[in-house]
Design an enzyme around this catalytic site. Sequence first.
Site, mmCIF file in Angstrom:
data_model
loop_
_atom_site.group_PDB
_atom_site.id
_atom_site.type_symbol
_atom_site.label_atom_id
_atom_site.label_comp_id
_atom_site.label_asym_id
_atom_site.label_seq_id
_atom_site.Cartn_x
_atom_site.Cartn_y
_atom_site.Cartn_z
ATOM 1 N N ASN A 9 0.867 -1.189 0.000
ATOM 2 C CA ASN A 9 0.000 0.000 0.000
ATOM 3 C C ASN A 9 0.900 1.234 0.000
ATOM 4 O O ASN A 9 1.518 1.546 1.016
ATOM 5 C CB ASN A 9 -0.886 -0.045 1.257
ATOM 6 C CG ASN A 9 -1.686 1.226 1.455
ATOM 7 O OD1 ASN A 9 -1.794 2.054 0.554
ATOM 8 N ND2 ASN A 9 -2.240 1.382 2.644
ATOM 9 N N TRP A 10 0.969 1.890 -1.133
ATOM 10 C CA TRP A 10 1.900 3.032 -1.258
ATOM 11 C C TRP A 10 1.368 4.286 -0.563
ATOM 12 O O TRP A 10 2.105 5.254 -0.414
ATOM 13 C CB TRP A 10 2.150 3.344 -2.728
ATOM 14 C CG TRP A 10 2.922 2.295 -3.471
ATOM 15 C CD1 TRP A 10 3.264 1.035 -3.029
ATOM 16 C CD2 TRP A 10 3.467 2.399 -4.800
ATOM 17 N NE1 TRP A 10 3.975 0.359 -3.993
ATOM 18 C CE2 TRP A 10 4.097 1.171 -5.096
ATOM 19 C CE3 TRP A 10 3.450 3.398 -5.772
ATOM 20 C CZ2 TRP A 10 4.740 0.937 -6.316
ATOM 21 C CZ3 TRP A 10 4.080 3.165 -6.989
ATOM 22 C CH2 TRP A 10 4.720 1.950 -7.249
ATOM 23 N N LYS A 11 0.098 4.291 -0.209
ATOM 24 C CA LYS A 11 -0.526 5.482 0.396
ATOM 25 C C LYS A 11 -0.289 6.704 -0.509
ATOM 26 O O LYS A 11 -0.256 6.549 -1.724
ATOM 27 C CB LYS A 11 -0.009 5.686 1.823
ATOM 28 C CG LYS A 11 -0.119 4.397 2.657
ATOM 29 C CD LYS A 11 0.131 4.585 4.119
ATOM 30 C CE LYS A 11 -0.020 3.243 4.830
ATOM 31 N NZ LYS A 11 0.142 3.324 6.279
ATOM 32 N N HIS A 95 -9.154 0.991 5.478
ATOM 33 C CA HIS A 95 -7.857 1.206 6.115
ATOM 34 C C HIS A 95 -8.050 2.161 7.301
ATOM 35 O O HIS A 95 -8.875 3.075 7.238
ATOM 36 C CB HIS A 95 -6.866 1.792 5.102
ATOM 37 C CG HIS A 95 -5.470 1.804 5.637
ATOM 38 N ND1 HIS A 95 -5.034 2.778 6.498
ATOM 39 C CD2 HIS A 95 -4.437 0.942 5.474
ATOM 40 C CE1 HIS A 95 -3.770 2.515 6.827
ATOM 41 N NE2 HIS A 95 -3.393 1.415 6.225
ATOM 42 N N GLU A 97 -6.504 4.622 8.278
ATOM 43 C CA GLU A 97 -6.357 6.049 7.940
ATOM 44 C C GLU A 97 -7.643 6.587 7.309
ATOM 45 O O GLU A 97 -8.004 7.744 7.514
ATOM 46 C CB GLU A 97 -5.145 6.240 7.017
ATOM 47 C CG GLU A 97 -3.839 6.032 7.786
ATOM 48 C CD GLU A 97 -2.701 5.476 6.963
ATOM 49 O OE1 GLU A 97 -2.764 5.516 5.715
ATOM 50 O OE2 GLU A 97 -1.727 4.976 7.575
ATOM 51 N N GLU A 167 -4.789 -5.041 11.042
ATOM 52 C CA GLU A 167 -3.756 -4.021 11.209
ATOM 53 C C GLU A 167 -3.991 -3.275 12.527
ATOM 54 O O GLU A 167 -4.785 -2.327 12.575
ATOM 55 C CB GLU A 167 -3.813 -3.010 10.069
ATOM 56 C CG GLU A 167 -3.620 -3.625 8.697
ATOM 57 C CD GLU A 167 -3.124 -2.596 7.704
ATOM 58 O OE1 GLU A 167 -2.055 -2.806 7.140
ATOM 59 O OE2 GLU A 167 -3.798 -1.563 7.520
ATOM 60 N N GLY A 173 2.965 2.285 10.874
ATOM 61 C CA GLY A 173 3.888 3.394 10.660
ATOM 62 C C GLY A 173 4.645 3.814 11.913
ATOM 63 O O GLY A 173 5.319 4.835 11.926
ATOM 64 N N SER A 213 3.914 -2.075 10.448
ATOM 65 C CA SER A 213 5.365 -2.144 10.604
ATOM 66 C C SER A 213 5.936 -3.528 10.276
ATOM 67 O O SER A 213 6.909 -3.973 10.880
ATOM 68 C CB SER A 213 5.800 -1.696 11.997
ATOM 69 O OG SER A 213 5.409 -0.351 12.217
ATOM 70 N N GLY A 234 3.012 -1.104 4.304
ATOM 71 C CA GLY A 234 3.034 0.325 4.010
ATOM 72 C C GLY A 234 4.452 0.785 3.699
ATOM 73 O O GLY A 234 4.939 0.643 2.584
ATOM 74 N N GLY A 235 5.121 1.322 4.703
ATOM 75 C CA GLY A 235 6.459 1.916 4.514
ATOM 76 C C GLY A 235 7.436 1.041 3.747
ATOM 77 O O GLY A 235 8.131 1.517 2.837
HETATM 78 P P1 PGA Z 1 3.191 0.294 7.717
HETATM 79 O O1 PGA Z 1 1.706 0.478 7.159
HETATM 80 O O2 PGA Z 1 3.715 -0.983 7.123
HETATM 81 O O3 PGA Z 1 3.928 1.506 7.245
HETATM 82 O O4 PGA Z 1 3.090 0.215 9.202
HETATM 83 C C1 PGA Z 1 0.855 -0.628 7.025
HETATM 84 C C2 PGA Z 1 -0.462 -0.160 6.455
HETATM 85 O O5 PGA Z 1 -0.900 0.940 6.820
HETATM 86 O O6 PGA Z 1 -1.082 -0.857 5.640
#
Ligand code: PGA
Length: 251
Positions: A9-11, A95, A97, A167, A173, A213, A234-235
């Site tokens: 997930n590149w956000k 998600h 967010e 998650e 993050g 993470s 994510g990251g």
């Molecule tokens: P992260 O994000 O790997 O940067 O913690 C995961 C996600 O939000 O899907």
Amino acid sequence: MRQQIVAGNWKMNKTLEEGIELTRAIVEKVEKANGLVVIAPPFPYLRDLGNMLKGHKHFHLAAQNCHQEEKGAYTGEVSAEMLASVGCEFVIIGHSERRQYFNEMNDVLAAKVNVTLARGMRPIFCCGEPLDIRAVNMHDGYVAQQLIEGLFHLNEDDFRNVVIAYEPIWAIGTGLTASSQQAQDMHESIRALVSEKYGKTVADLTPILYGGSCNAQNASELFSRPDVDGGLIGGAALKSDDFAAIVAALK
Ligand code: PGA
């Protein structure tokens, strides 16, 4: 064995040029995978990057969100039909967010799941508890409610196309990862809940991904657990070496 999946997930990161470069590097470094590799770039790059992924075994295209209505006067929004028409096969829904910054509640998320499935795509439905809920040991019930309200209206045939991503919000993050035991415990309880509703056969086939993470160092340990069927990343999905190492950790 049920499907194993790593989804990146590149956000809201990368320019088109950077996204093309990252995709090129990922495709080069991921020659084989013990499962599906899903890339979820920002909307404007879906078509270009989807074309780059075409013909590369294992790779699939995802969107990070969609609107819950079929079409109409919703300025700035993107429909499931549009996403399917540019080659998306998955849509990330719910998600944390989106829930937190865009106030998406379970009833809206249930509608997003419906439009996604109606267009022949698979929802990657996210669930997970905040830290204060875990602190008082109410995480199982909290996540159960998200799943019941967001997914359990589906009939069995539709549910078979669902991917669940657990998650924990406190791990996204932050560099704090759930221990593999914490992940396994939650995944096991999610699978038990699915089994209660849809039966053991369906529950045994439902991929449940871990996110928060997850990185090149901890992926093998997390994925080694029996109910952890891969990750939503994510990251670490923004670096080709890290992402390729996570894909290589699939069991
Ligand atoms: P992260 O994000 O790997 O940067 O913690 C995961 C996600 O939000 O899907």
